[in-house]
Design a protein around this motif. Sequence first.
Motif, PDB file in Angstrom:
ATOM      1  N   THR A 578     123.066  -9.284  38.097  1.00 44.93           N
ATOM      2  CA  THR A 578     124.556  -8.983  38.995  1.00 44.93           C
ATOM      3  C   THR A 578     124.309  -7.587  39.333  1.00 44.93           C
ATOM      4  N   LYS A 579     124.344  -6.812  38.278  1.00 46.91           N
ATOM      5  CA  LYS A 579     124.494  -5.289  38.825  1.00 46.91           C
ATOM      6  C   LYS A 579     123.105  -4.980  39.598  1.00 46.91           C
ATOM      7  N   LEU A 580     121.954  -5.364  39.578  1.00 47.15           N
ATOM      8  CA  LEU A 580     121.052  -5.244  40.545  1.00 47.15           C
ATOM      9  C   LEU A 580     121.325  -5.603  42.019  1.00 47.15           C
ATOM     10  N   TRP A 581     121.600  -6.722  41.894  1.00 45.95           N
ATOM     11  CA  TRP A 581     122.096  -7.476  43.229  1.00 45.95           C
ATOM     12  C   TRP A 581     122.966  -6.592  43.686  1.00 45.95           C
ATOM     13  N   ASN A 582     124.256  -6.171  43.269  1.00 48.69           N
ATOM     14  CA  ASN A 582     125.272  -5.568  43.832  1.00 48.69           C
ATOM     15  C   ASN A 582     124.579  -4.046  44.304  1.00 48.69           C
ATOM     16  N   ALA A 583     123.751  -3.444  43.669  1.00 52.00           N
ATOM     17  CA  ALA A 583     123.190  -2.141  43.998  1.00 52.00           C
ATOM     18  C   ALA A 583     122.530  -2.180  44.964  1.00 52.00           C
ATOM     19  N   ALA A 584     121.643  -3.382  45.230  1.00 53.08           N
ATOM     20  CA  ALA A 584     120.981  -3.819  46.491  1.00 53.08           C
ATOM     21  C   ALA A 584     121.654  -4.000  47.828  1.00 53.08           C
ATOM     22  N   ARG A 585     122.875  -4.695  47.458  1.00 55.66           N
ATOM     23  CA  ARG A 585     123.768  -5.036  48.603  1.00 55.66           C
ATOM     24  C   ARG A 585     124.115  -3.744  49.258  1.00 55.66           C
ATOM     25  N   TYR A 586     124.727  -2.745  48.300  1.00 58.74           N
ATOM     26  CA  TYR A 586     125.098  -1.486  48.634  1.00 58.74           C
ATOM     27  C   TYR A 586     124.077  -0.577  49.295  1.00 58.74           C
ATOM     28  N   LEU A 646     118.599   1.542  34.933  1.00 56.70           N
ATOM     29  CA  LEU A 646     118.901   0.801  36.201  1.00 56.70           C
ATOM     30  C   LEU A 646     120.408   0.698  36.141  1.00 56.70           C
ATOM     31  N   TRP A 647     120.914   0.438  34.716  1.00 55.76           N
ATOM     32  CA  TRP A 647     122.393   0.329  34.780  1.00 55.76           C
ATOM     33  C   TRP A 647     123.056   1.596  34.845  1.00 55.76           C
ATOM     34  N   HIS A 648     122.620   2.588  33.876  1.00 57.53           N
ATOM     35  CA  HIS A 648     123.237   3.924  33.825  1.00 57.53           C
ATOM     36  C   HIS A 648     122.731   4.882  34.671  1.00 57.53           C
ATOM     37  N   GLN A 649     121.618   5.346  34.608  1.00 59.90           N
ATOM     38  CA  GLN A 649     121.204   6.536  35.579  1.00 59.90           C
ATOM     39  C   GLN A 649     121.253   6.312  36.885  1.00 59.90           C
ATOM     40  N   TYR A 650     120.853   4.908  37.223  1.00 62.33           N
ATOM     41  CA  TYR A 650     120.746   4.431  38.895  1.00 62.33           C
ATOM     42  C   TYR A 650     122.065   4.319  39.034  1.00 62.33           C
ATOM     43  N   CYS A 651     122.603   3.103  38.678  1.00 63.89           N
ATOM     44  CA  CYS A 651     124.038   2.385  39.172  1.00 63.89           C
ATOM     45  C   CYS A 651     125.186   3.244  38.915  1.00 63.89           C
ATOM     46  N   ASP A 652     125.269   3.559  37.334  1.00 56.31           N
ATOM     47  CA  ASP A 652     126.615   4.198  37.317  1.00 56.31           C
ATOM     48  C   ASP A 652     126.527   5.779  37.572  1.00 56.31           C
ATOM     49  N   TRP A 653     125.372   6.233  37.697  1.00 51.48           N
ATOM     50  CA  TRP A 653     125.691   7.875  37.981  1.00 51.48           C
ATOM     51  C   TRP A 653     124.884   7.979  39.682  1.00 51.48           C
ATOM     52  N   TYR A 654     123.699   7.680  40.050  1.00 50.24           N
ATOM     53  CA  TYR A 654     123.322   7.933  41.189  1.00 50.24           C
ATOM     54  C   TYR A 654     124.030   7.016  42.351  1.00 50.24           C
ATOM     55  N   VAL A 655     124.041   6.044  42.008  1.00 52.46           N
ATOM     56  CA  VAL A 655     124.798   5.133  43.011  1.00 52.46           C
ATOM     57  C   VAL A 655     126.191   5.852  43.414  1.00 52.46           C
ATOM     58  N   GLU A 656     126.945   6.168  42.283  1.00 56.00           N
ATOM     59  CA  GLU A 656     128.321   6.759  42.497  1.00 56.00           C
ATOM     60  C   GLU A 656     128.097   8.171  43.028  1.00 56.00           C
ATOM     61  N   TYR A 657     127.162   8.838  42.832  1.00 56.17           N
ATOM     62  CA  TYR A 657     126.855  10.224  43.311  1.00 56.17           C
ATOM     63  C   TYR A 657     126.864  10.115  44.769  1.00 56.17           C
ATOM     64  N   SER A 658     126.029   8.990  45.206  1.00 53.20           N
ATOM     65  CA  SER A 658     125.704   8.768  46.706  1.00 53.20           C
ATOM     66  C   SER A 658     126.820   8.434  47.567  1.00 53.20           C
TER      67      SER A 658
END
Length: 895
Positions: A578-586, A646-658
């Motif tokens: 689900t986390k991956l899917w939501n990141a992709a939709r974003y 994917l959960w922490h480095q990418y979604c929690d940090w980089y996606v939020e940073y972006s």
Amino acid sequence: MTELYKTYNPKAVEDRLYAWWTERGFFHGDSSRGGTPYCIVIPPPNVTGILHMGHALNNTLQDVLIRWRRMQGFNTVWVPGTDHAGIATQNVVERELQKEDKTRYDLGREEFVERVWEWKKKYGRTIINQLKKLGASCDWERERFTMDEGLSRAVTEVFVRLYDKGLIYRGNYIINWCPRCRTALSDEESEHRSVDGNLYYIRYPIKGGRRKDYVLVATTRPETMLGDVAVAVNPRDDRYKSIADKVVMLPILNRELRVVQDDLVDPEFGTGVLKVTPAHDPNDFEMGQRHDLASINIMDDNGFMNDESGPYKGQDRFQCRENLVEDLKEAGMLEKIEPHQHAVGHCYRCESVVEPRLSPQWFVRMKPLARPALESVNEGDIQFVPERWTKVYQEWMENIRDWCISRQIWWGHRIPVYYCDACGSEWADRGNPEKCGSCGSGETRQDEDVLDTWFSSWLWPFSVFGWPEESDDLKFYYPSNTLVTGSEIIFFWVARMVMAGIECMDDIPFRDVYIHGTVRDDAGLKMSKSLGNSIDPLTVIDKYSADALRFSLVMITATGSDVYLSDDKFEIGRNFATKLWNAARYMKMHSQETPADFDNPVLDRGNLSADDKHILAKLHETLAGCTESLERFRFNDLAHGLYDFLWHQYCDWYVEYSKPILYGDDQPRKEQVIKVMHYVFSHALRVLHPLMPFVTEELWQSMGYRSVSESIMIAPWPESRDLDELEGWGVTSHVVSYVDAKHDLIRVVRTLRADYGVVPRQDIELFIRPTNEKYARMLQKDRDSLAGLLNAREITIDRQFKPGKAMPSAVSQLGGVYMPVRGVVDTEAEIKKLAIQLEKVNSDLERTTRKLGNMDFINKAPRNVVAMHEDRKKELLEKSEKLEKLIETLSEHTQ
């Protein structure tokens, strides 16, 4: 790019994608393509089998390896198939016949075997279809069955070769007999379990002596005394010197028994006198051979007493035991009965108590075969992972016994030995001879027995490729690379495959043997239907998805360790998907078109932030870790590494940073961030694919990554780059350490907010005192993005900052952080709340301290319980000190 649904629906994806993969032939290996082979042969599940969690773990690990090597460009093949499972399958069909009030004997051999084939055609593909639901990328065009024509030919060929070399022989020896299945079992098929039994002390009168002249014999199986032919004592046991030349009488049957002296007798066990029953005990049989004793078989194939049992003829062995004990009591021959725990063999299929029994059977002479198989491991040609299983293999091979290969059932490979009733000739034959080769008589008949199921399974690594024909596939794919299996079949299968491979192919069958643990429930009990604690993998797939099952199983499985499972653990995999899917939709929300150069983007070094460079470095660190984990068979490290990235480095940090950038107006920065996101995401999907094939394929297609390959399954495995190779993008170790430290600062501030009751939505003012000038410049540059991540209306970065009075603060890797709370929180209410918490903590601390001061508790409680209380005391002390500091700071800050 195609539209992504709001939520991921695995039920709409998995069957569709699996059918497409199969149709496109992605699973198929072809030796004519050349290249470097990578081969796995599946441990063939029983044709009667239904997928359980052990299968799910075993086949997931195999699939991870095969998908990884396929993406690396190896010419891969994963050969599937099923085992005919002689005893198990015959039992299933016999139970079906019972419903018709029939037995196999009512049908006769030929019709019964035909009935089993019909059952196999109807039900035999159940587990194959279930493996497909799991996502197993087997080469289904190569599916084999241990009784198909090719494998049956291989079985016959090996038997004849070994027979002609004198390595297969027929002998009358003690074997393990299952009265329920009415067949012999190998030593490995007789599972010994500790049971609460009895030790019966029986008086054996001395012939010609007085009533008080007897020897006392202790036994756990009194019914076998009916087959006694002697009693034995140790020659150095002075207690029994006087009976060395005597004759002892067998109670009830009054048979005369010799007294023999043998070093095998343990003077310390029981009374030091051993009853000798050569037909029903392996040690007694060997003793009987040494002393030229007769063997009297007292039971029939069903475990009922036969003519040799006197008045007990026709009784079941356990009923006979009860009746015989009563008769011994009445005759004054039973001195006492003592409780006695001992190991008893049980049939591995039906769990009946196995009866050691003298029987003519076929055997393989194992020591000549074991020697080179042992050397192959000793010299490192075959590696076990974990390494501790090497010793288990070595010890078994060093003490190997001949293998009983004949079974008294009808379903299986019939032993290819023929007899001539005219001249008495015996020979093994590859065909079906109509005449005797010695005398020409037509009075020939085939042996009635069939071969042990494992006799076909031990040929599996080469028979599946057409052996004894030297096919192109056999030359290319043999030996295979990796065997993944459980520890329970190291002896049944692994060791025997090594022996067969060296004997028949003059080469080992595989290079690496990965032994995974046993699947248990969260209480530590092995999962089984009988215990009612098993979890059905298909139910998990239906509820959570195949990817969730696979990922969760691997993530909680340390190398070679047992797996402790409960239903809620599959939420790990589902939530991750689900986390991956939501990141992709974003990402799709902010980039309708995938950048054309997403796979190897042209990035403007001057327009990349420290966070961009950090995520690029972390990606390549993760790629390197994934490859290393797979090479070392550290599957759970692979899962943990990907989850963390994917959960922490990418979604929690980089996606939020972006988010401030992608929702902002700086178009050049937007383009750079989008390129970075697609580059990172597409590479991460590839290394995740072996673990979660379905969701990664669906995202690969939907995100527009088909320009690299039409399927993620055949996309190149990403190669990692070190920092020097990333220097062109401005990635340096200093940048990476700075962003790591910045993440630490953000965590520190979030903890500070929570400690002082500042809710996340409340904006705050922050002061940061950097530890050096370099950090000050970088923090100044990142101030806006930090403000967004920390919900701070203002951030002051000042190397000289000193608070005028006490202020909530904390220390981070980048420097000190200060957070004024006047006007932000109700300090009086917060102090009261903290005071209540402090009172409770101190109360718990006092109670724990009092308990640890009680010497009675310290001396009597288990060590781990005492240690737990000591840890609790330490934790409460730290919490108490922290709460006191929080109250003190708030009180001073409001003055």
